[in-house]
Enzyme design. Sequence first.
Site, PDB file in Angstrom:
ATOM      1  N   ASN A 160       0.819  -1.211   0.000  1.00  0.00           N
ATOM      2  CA  ASN A 160       0.000   0.000   0.000  1.00  0.00           C
ATOM      3  C   ASN A 160       0.851   1.257   0.000  1.00  0.00           C
ATOM      4  O   ASN A 160       1.884   1.328   0.661  1.00  0.00           O
ATOM      5  CB  ASN A 160      -0.907   0.013   1.234  1.00  0.00           C
ATOM      6  CG  ASN A 160      -1.781   1.257   1.280  1.00  0.00           C
ATOM      7  OD1 ASN A 160      -2.611   1.466   0.399  1.00  0.00           O
ATOM      8  ND2 ASN A 160      -1.591   2.082   2.290  1.00  0.00           N
ATOM      9  N   VAL A 161       0.400   2.245  -0.771  1.00  0.00           N
ATOM     10  CA  VAL A 161       0.967   3.594  -0.724  1.00  0.00           C
ATOM     11  C   VAL A 161      -0.173   4.525  -0.317  1.00  0.00           C
ATOM     12  O   VAL A 161      -1.131   4.691  -1.068  1.00  0.00           O
ATOM     13  CB  VAL A 161       1.546   4.032  -2.082  1.00  0.00           C
ATOM     14  CG1 VAL A 161       2.237   5.388  -1.950  1.00  0.00           C
ATOM     15  CG2 VAL A 161       2.507   2.990  -2.629  1.00  0.00           C
ATOM     16  N   GLU A 224      -1.119   1.211  -6.054  1.00  0.00           N
ATOM     17  CA  GLU A 224      -1.043   2.643  -6.329  1.00  0.00           C
ATOM     18  C   GLU A 224       0.034   2.951  -7.364  1.00  0.00           C
ATOM     19  O   GLU A 224      -0.115   3.887  -8.158  1.00  0.00           O
ATOM     20  CB  GLU A 224      -0.769   3.413  -5.039  1.00  0.00           C
ATOM     21  CG  GLU A 224      -1.955   3.519  -4.093  1.00  0.00           C
ATOM     22  CD  GLU A 224      -2.186   2.255  -3.271  1.00  0.00           C
ATOM     23  OE1 GLU A 224      -3.246   2.147  -2.632  1.00  0.00           O
ATOM     24  OE2 GLU A 224      -1.292   1.369  -3.271  1.00  0.00           O
ATOM     25  N   GLU A 273      -7.985  19.156  10.294  1.00  0.00           N
ATOM     26  CA  GLU A 273      -8.204  18.122   9.285  1.00  0.00           C
ATOM     27  C   GLU A 273      -8.947  18.634   8.050  1.00  0.00           C
ATOM     28  O   GLU A 273      -9.406  19.772   8.002  1.00  0.00           O
ATOM     29  CB  GLU A 273      -8.976  16.942   9.902  1.00  0.00           C
ATOM     30  CG  GLU A 273      -8.088  15.866  10.510  1.00  0.00           C
ATOM     31  CD  GLU A 273      -7.322  15.083   9.439  1.00  0.00           C
ATOM     32  OE1 GLU A 273      -7.586  15.300   8.234  1.00  0.00           O
ATOM     33  OE2 GLU A 273      -6.477  14.256   9.807  1.00  0.00           O
TER      34      GLU A 273
END
Length: 473
Positions: A160-161, A224, A273
């Site tokens: 995963n990236v 990805e 956020e």
Amino acid sequence: MAYQDFREFLAALEKEGQLLTVNEEVKPEPDLGASARAASNLGDKSPALLFNNIYGYHNARIAMNVIGSWPNHAMMLGMPKDTPVKEQFFEFAKRYDQFPMPVKREETAPFHENEITEDINLFDILPLFRINQGDGGYYLDKACVISRDLEDPDNFGKQNVGIYRMQVKGKDRLGIQPVPQHDIAIHLRQAEERGINLPVTIALGCEPVITTAASTPLLYDQSEYEMAGAIQGEPYRIVKSKLSDLDVPWGAEVVLEGEIIAGEREYEGPFGEFTGHYSGGRSMPIIKIKRVYHRNNPIFEHLYLGMPWTECDYMIGINTCVPLYQQLKEAYPNEIVAVNAMYTHGLIAIVSTKTRYGGFAKAVGMRALTTPHGLGYCKMVIVVDEDVDPFNLPQVMWALSTKMHPKHDAVIIPDLSVLPLDPGSNPSGITHKMILDATTPVAPETRGHYSQPLDSPLTTKEWEQKLMDLMNK
């Protein structure tokens, strides 16, 4: 056009007048955060910013707002900077169909120019500052974090990236927030169940195609790196980490190698956020940094997060729309026209569809809620007719105001999952969700009295072009 590294993309922006270089001395706080907020306030054509003279740091360079406008996003795709948003959406969808694109492996990378293996001090290596004044510390918020599935380590797609917020907790320690909806949380659980640390590699200052792919809601076993290649139209270049079997973006400016310590947690936050609110502090995992690499005179990239719109919204806009669009088309290949999920990472989605029969639009809304991204995001799905452009908010508001009957067309489903960062969830991570059917009723639905809708006079398109030509003279 494929950009080989971050610097090549910045050079392309400068050539097109989409990079503003600031050589006067600026203070890390509040100038850097304020400048990025100001750039966002200028509208959807604002430039990227490159600061070359930062008080308190020697030879530090910081880039911000790199893809914080539609012209810059279009250039990331190799398209003309004046390409309309809807055209960028359909071009992205076309390239999405080219996934997976095989990667190109390299033996060495520019970031190998400098290597630090002992006495690591991130406060000396990185120009750190708080983006928003209420942040609980210094954060890395636009870095690609690479991890791997421990149960199926040879599956390239399960590497995963992702982009996760990381708080600098010490000279060689970072706090990281792996929310349950993200792949790295699965990898960390696998490691902690075995009682071992999880190797991670962190790449900063990457070309925007990989940060775009890393923030795209792909399926768990979709790479990805292979998506980045599909987006740019040629294989994406990667190189092996030296301390682990992880693959790293070849064009990164700075690379940190380390591991998430099994079972160790520290207080992390608060942090401003993408929802436009501060998220409170929580107990989060810790990364121990063991090695650092960087290019000569590296460029540190940062992402401003605040009340939308900011660069974050451009970065996670179209690449959130397209996976939802593709997944809905798998279920309804002849009906789905377009999807707009650009607002707050798809907490709201607008779907344009043909309707086969009464109640069909509500079924489309249900499917959107159960897509991989919809499960953790999509709180509200608005479904509109095929002739309503979901990227044209006046048209969407018209459909809602004239087509939706609050008694019959608002469907509320209680207690579904959502990411814990949603400030409206209660308890955190649980929310009601809603489908709004703003389509024209078709049989067997017979409510309402809808006559033929108005259309444009016959030569409207010709006059649009004529007026544009006159305006451009």
